[in-house]
Design a protein around this motif. Structure first.
Motif, PDB file in Angstrom:
ATOM      1  N   THR A 352       0.854  -1.188   0.000  1.00  8.28           N
ATOM      2  CA  THR A 352       0.000   0.000   0.000  1.00  8.28           C
ATOM      3  C   THR A 352       0.890   1.237   0.000  1.00  8.28           C
ATOM      4  O   THR A 352       2.100   1.142   0.208  1.00  8.28           O
ATOM      5  N   LYS A 353       0.310   2.407  -0.215  1.00 11.06           N
ATOM      6  CA  LYS A 353       1.105   3.639  -0.198  1.00 11.06           C
ATOM      7  C   LYS A 353       1.746   3.838   1.180  1.00 11.06           C
ATOM      8  O   LYS A 353       2.907   4.234   1.291  1.00 11.06           O
ATOM      9  N   TRP A 354       0.953   3.579   2.216  1.00 10.68           N
ATOM     10  CA  TRP A 354       1.488   3.713   3.574  1.00 10.68           C
ATOM     11  C   TRP A 354       2.578   2.658   3.816  1.00 10.68           C
ATOM     12  O   TRP A 354       3.613   2.947   4.422  1.00 10.68           O
ATOM     13  N   GLY A 355       2.357   1.453   3.328  1.00  9.19           N
ATOM     14  CA  GLY A 355       3.369   0.409   3.461  1.00  9.19           C
ATOM     15  C   GLY A 355       4.656   0.780   2.753  1.00  9.19           C
ATOM     16  O   GLY A 355       5.751   0.495   3.236  1.00  9.19           O
ATOM     17  N   ASN A 356       4.539   1.435   1.608  1.00  6.84           N
ATOM     18  CA  ASN A 356       5.721   1.864   0.866  1.00  6.84           C
ATOM     19  C   ASN A 356       6.518   2.899   1.652  1.00  6.84           C
ATOM     20  O   ASN A 356       7.747   2.884   1.656  1.00  6.84           O
ATOM     21  N   ILE A 357       5.803   3.808   2.317  1.00  2.68           N
ATOM     22  CA  ILE A 357       6.464   4.820   3.151  1.00  2.68           C
ATOM     23  C   ILE A 357       7.210   4.143   4.298  1.00  2.68           C
ATOM     24  O   ILE A 357       8.365   4.493   4.607  1.00  2.68           O
ATOM     25  N   MET A 358       6.561   3.166   4.941  1.00  3.17           N
ATOM     26  CA  MET A 358       7.215   2.471   6.053  1.00  3.17           C
ATOM     27  C   MET A 358       8.476   1.750   5.588  1.00  3.17           C
ATOM     28  O   MET A 358       9.501   1.757   6.280  1.00  3.17           O
ATOM     29  N   ARG A 359       8.421   1.130   4.427  1.00  2.80           N
ATOM     30  CA  ARG A 359       9.584   0.415   3.922  1.00  2.80           C
ATOM     31  C   ARG A 359      10.715   1.368   3.548  1.00  2.80           C
ATOM     32  O   ARG A 359      11.890   1.077   3.780  1.00  2.80           O
ATOM     33  N   LYS A 360      10.370   2.495   2.935  1.00  4.86           N
ATOM     34  CA  LYS A 360      11.387   3.479   2.549  1.00  4.86           C
ATOM     35  C   LYS A 360      12.146   4.020   3.758  1.00  4.86           C
ATOM     36  O   LYS A 360      13.339   4.301   3.700  1.00  4.86           O
ATOM     37  N   THR A 361      11.431   4.191   4.869  1.00  8.14           N
ATOM     38  CA  THR A 361      12.024   4.764   6.083  1.00  8.14           C
ATOM     39  C   THR A 361      12.428   3.697   7.098  1.00  8.14           C
ATOM     40  O   THR A 361      12.918   4.033   8.184  1.00  8.14           O
ATOM     41  N   SER A 362      12.224   2.425   6.755  1.00 10.30           N
ATOM     42  CA  SER A 362      12.551   1.286   7.622  1.00 10.30           C
ATOM     43  C   SER A 362      11.699   1.220   8.888  1.00 10.30           C
ATOM     44  O   SER A 362      12.041   0.484   9.825  1.00 10.30           O
ATOM     45  N   ILE A 363      10.591   1.958   8.932  1.00 12.68           N
ATOM     46  CA  ILE A 363       9.712   1.909  10.101  1.00 12.68           C
ATOM     47  C   ILE A 363       9.144   0.505  10.294  1.00 12.68           C
ATOM     48  O   ILE A 363       8.935   0.053  11.427  1.00 12.68           O
ATOM     49  N   ASP A 364       8.912  -0.207   9.186  1.00 13.07           N
ATOM     50  CA  ASP A 364       8.313  -1.539   9.295  1.00 13.07           C
ATOM     51  C   ASP A 364       9.203  -2.529  10.050  1.00 13.07           C
ATOM     52  O   ASP A 364       8.731  -3.535  10.570  1.00 13.07           O
ATOM     53  N   GLU A 365      10.506  -2.240  10.137  1.00 14.91           N
ATOM     54  CA  GLU A 365      11.439  -3.146  10.801  1.00 14.91           C
ATOM     55  C   GLU A 365      11.495  -2.948  12.322  1.00 14.91           C
ATOM     56  O   GLU A 365      12.050  -3.792  13.040  1.00 14.91           O
ATOM     57  N   LEU A 366      10.954  -1.851  12.835  1.00 16.30           N
ATOM     58  CA  LEU A 366      11.142  -1.499  14.240  1.00 16.30           C
ATOM     59  C   LEU A 366      10.628  -2.528  15.240  1.00 16.30           C
ATOM     60  O   LEU A 366      11.226  -2.683  16.317  1.00 16.30           O
ATOM     61  N   PRO A 367       9.526  -3.266  14.966  1.00 22.13           N
ATOM     62  CA  PRO A 367       9.106  -4.293  15.931  1.00 22.13           C
ATOM     63  C   PRO A 367      10.150  -5.385  16.167  1.00 22.13           C
ATOM     64  O   PRO A 367      10.032  -6.154  17.124  1.00 22.13           O
ATOM     65  N   GLN A 368      11.165  -5.460  15.311  1.00 25.18           N
ATOM     66  CA  GLN A 368      12.196  -6.476  15.520  1.00 25.18           C
ATOM     67  C   GLN A 368      13.029  -6.217  16.761  1.00 25.18           C
ATOM     68  O   GLN A 368      13.761  -7.093  17.222  1.00 25.18           O
ATOM     69  N   PHE A 369      12.906  -5.018  17.342  1.00 31.05           N
ATOM     70  CA  PHE A 369      13.572  -4.777  18.621  1.00 31.05           C
ATOM     71  C   PHE A 369      12.949  -5.626  19.728  1.00 31.05           C
ATOM     72  O   PHE A 369      13.576  -5.849  20.760  1.00 31.05           O
ATOM     73  N   ILE A 370      11.728  -6.094  19.503  1.00 32.92           N
ATOM     74  CA  ILE A 370      11.131  -7.073  20.425  1.00 32.92           C
ATOM     75  C   ILE A 370      11.912  -8.374  20.331  1.00 32.92           C
ATOM     76  O   ILE A 370      12.232  -9.003  21.358  1.00 32.92           O
ATOM     77  N   ASN A 371      12.236  -8.790  19.100  1.00 28.93           N
ATOM     78  CA  ASN A 371      13.069  -9.982  18.910  1.00 28.93           C
ATOM     79  C   ASN A 371      14.440  -9.820  19.555  1.00 28.93           C
ATOM     80  O   ASN A 371      14.991 -10.767  20.120  1.00 28.93           O
ATOM     81  N   VAL A 372      14.986  -8.596  19.454  1.00 32.86           N
ATOM     82  CA  VAL A 372      16.294  -8.321  20.047  1.00 32.86           C
ATOM     83  C   VAL A 372      16.221  -8.468  21.559  1.00 32.86           C
ATOM     84  O   VAL A 372      17.059  -9.127  22.179  1.00 32.86           O
ATOM     85  N   PHE A 373      15.203  -7.871  22.168  1.00 36.07           N
ATOM     86  CA  PHE A 373      15.069  -7.922  23.618  1.00 36.07           C
ATOM     87  C   PHE A 373      14.868  -9.369  24.087  1.00 36.07           C
ATOM     88  O   PHE A 373      15.363  -9.756  25.148  1.00 36.07           O
ATOM     89  N   LYS A 374      14.165 -10.173  23.290  1.00 38.06           N
ATOM     90  CA  LYS A 374      13.919 -11.573  23.635  1.00 38.06           C
ATOM     91  C   LYS A 374      15.169 -12.436  23.450  1.00 38.06           C
ATOM     92  O   LYS A 374      15.218 -13.565  23.941  1.00 38.06           O
ATOM     93  N   GLY A 375      16.170 -11.929  22.723  1.00 37.00           N
ATOM     94  CA  GLY A 375      17.396 -12.683  22.506  1.00 37.00           C
ATOM     95  C   GLY A 375      17.420 -13.486  21.227  1.00 37.00           C
ATOM     96  O   GLY A 375      18.369 -14.237  20.973  1.00 37.00           O
ATOM     97  N   GLU A 376      16.395 -13.341  20.381  1.00 38.42           N
ATOM     98  CA  GLU A 376      16.345 -14.074  19.115  1.00 38.42           C
ATOM     99  C   GLU A 376      17.153 -13.371  18.028  1.00 38.42           C
ATOM    100  O   GLU A 376      17.576 -14.005  17.056  1.00 38.42           O
TER     101      GLU A 376
END
Length: 467
Positions: A352-376
């Protein structure tokens, strides 16, 4: 090589450097609390504070990271080691002082003290390194060497020892069954291997001998070893691995058995894993408790308005030791059945247009800090791939699975050096894998900080491959 066989001279440098470090550390500590409002309670004396900080610095392993006397030392290595020393010191002292409650360890003054200490000790060590290199260029503290053998690794060693005069090596020549055209003309032919001991008896100033004779020549090698051991000549054996290995290897031992590892992996060492995991917890924890809730609310509202379906997207990916885990992202595509099979492309109709914006700015990757905190995952490391991609590319690309010797990252070396996004051709993925393996073999805490900085800079400017 010389790091494991320190001479008295080298040990003197180590202890002298540490003494200078402690002088700088305590001087800056004194200046900091002299010009500040004070961060000590009346129950802690200045002397106690200085003593505790000095002990914390020595306990941090600073002694093992004095590399400036090494013949091949570089400024970036010194900076990385000083940064690690200060980081570990701050962690240890933080635990000590916070548990006592007598020092305001979380204060502007203390942070300024740590920052100025890092820069001052770095400058001090680099100046010392320059002095030592100047001293060696003048012919002082020189290692006088000969080489026994004429294999390709002997020639490579000769070039390594002589390319920089400030490294302090002087190679007088080589022994071989006959003169070899592999060596440059500047390297003198000294005779056959059997004549080595006689030559050493006449040239008693030699203190390093590098031998690359095959084990079948044991009758020649053993007398040379015995002579070297009895006449203060350091004997080094050069295994000829070039016939089947072309990358750097690392030597360790199991009991008395020497073992060569195919590649150097700094994160095999427990202290480095501790540093990286501590940073991951602190960095991801701070982000998840501060900026992430605000970002989540904004993303959730816009996502719900622009497309139906969940806010988060989770997908199984391969992690450390090829173990599977669920990787979290903000959903940037419409719900579709190809999510686990097909990479996103530039004009992907699923976005989507909003999804494209998130990908361009890497916002879509930010939840992976949950994976980082969990140790994965880690903040920095090779990007985790879909299960299908791992299965396919592991059959097509040599050494593909090496990337799974460390935790995957939110960002990585390959991503900041041009290999982010869609891999249209096999060579694109091959480039990414080469970058991942380079990162594994050259990991330092300082390198992680640089990659984070580059990632933020790229996100601000936008990346053409982010889609």
């Amino acid at each position: 090589m010389e790091g494991k066989l320190k001479s008295n001279y080298s040990r003197m440098i180590v202890y002298g450097v540490l003494l200078g470090d402690l002088v700088i550390l305590n001087l800056l500590l004194f200046i900091t609390y002299s010009i500040s409002n004070g961060f000590l309670s009346s129950e802690v004396s200045y002397l106690q504070f200085h003593l505790i900080m000095s002990i914390c610095y020595l306990v941090s392993g600073a002694k093992d990271r004095v590399v400036l006397y090494h013949r091949k030392a570089r400024a970036y290595q010194i900076m990385a080691n000083v940064a690690i020393n200060i980081f570990i010191t701050s962690i240890i002292s933080g635990v000590v002082f916070l548990s006592s409650g007598r020092v305001k360890i979380i204060s502007d003054e203390f942070i300024i003290f740590l920052g100025t200490s890092l820069m001052a000790i770095f400058i001090y060590r680099v100046v010392l390194m320059k002095i030592i290199k100047y001293w060696r260029r003048k012919g002082r503290n020189t290692n006088h060497c000969v080489i026994v053998g004429a294999s390709s690794n002997c020639v490579e060693l000769y070039n390594e020892l002589t390319e920089d005069a400030s490294s302090g090596y002087r190679v007088y020549g080589y022994f071989a069954e006959k003169p070899s055209d592999r060596y440059p003309e500047t390297c003198k032919y000294l005779g056959k291997p059997g004549e080595t001991i006689a030559w050493l008896k006449e040239n008693t100033y030699i203190n390093n001998l590098y031998c690359a004779l095959p084990s079948i020549e044991r009758d020649t090698i053993i007398p040379i070893i015995d002579y070297c051991e009895n006449h203060l000549v350091r004997f080094y054996s050069l295994p000829n691995l070039h016939n089947y290995l072309h990358n750097r290897v690392s030597l360790s031992s199991i009991g008395n058995v020497p073992v060569l590892s195919l590649r150097n992996n700094p994160l095999n060492e427990i202290q480095n894993r501790f540093i990286k995991r501590t940073f991951d917890i602190v960095f991801s924890g701070l982000f998840l408790c501060t900026l992430f809730p605000i970002i989540f609310v904004i993303v959730a509202i816009i996502t719900k308005i622009t497309m139906p379906g969940p806010i988060f997207f989770k997908q199984k990916r391969n992690g450390l030791n090829d173990e599977e885990f669920y990787c979290y992202k903000f959903r940037s595509m419409k719900v579709n059945s190809d999510a686990d099979k097909v990479q996103a492309t530039k004009d992907d109709p699923r976005k989507t247009k909003w999804g494209n914006i998130m990908r361009k700015t890497s916002i879509d990757e930010l939840p992976q800090f949950i994976n980082v905190f969990k140790g994965e995952m880690s903040v920095v490391g090779p990007r985790p791939h879909m299960l299908k991609h791992t299965e396919e590319y592991s059959k097509l690309i040599d050494k593909y699975m090496v990337r799974h010797f460390v935790k995957p990252g939110v960002t990585g070396w390959s991503q900041v050096t041009g290999f982010r996004g869609e891999t249209k051709e096999l060579k694109d993925m091959e480039g990414r894998i080469r970058g991942d393996i380079w990162y594994i073999e050259h990991w330092t805490f300082w390198l992680d900080l640089y990659i984070i900085f580059k990632t933020v800079a790229n996100a601000v400017h936008g990346e053409k491959n982010a889609y």
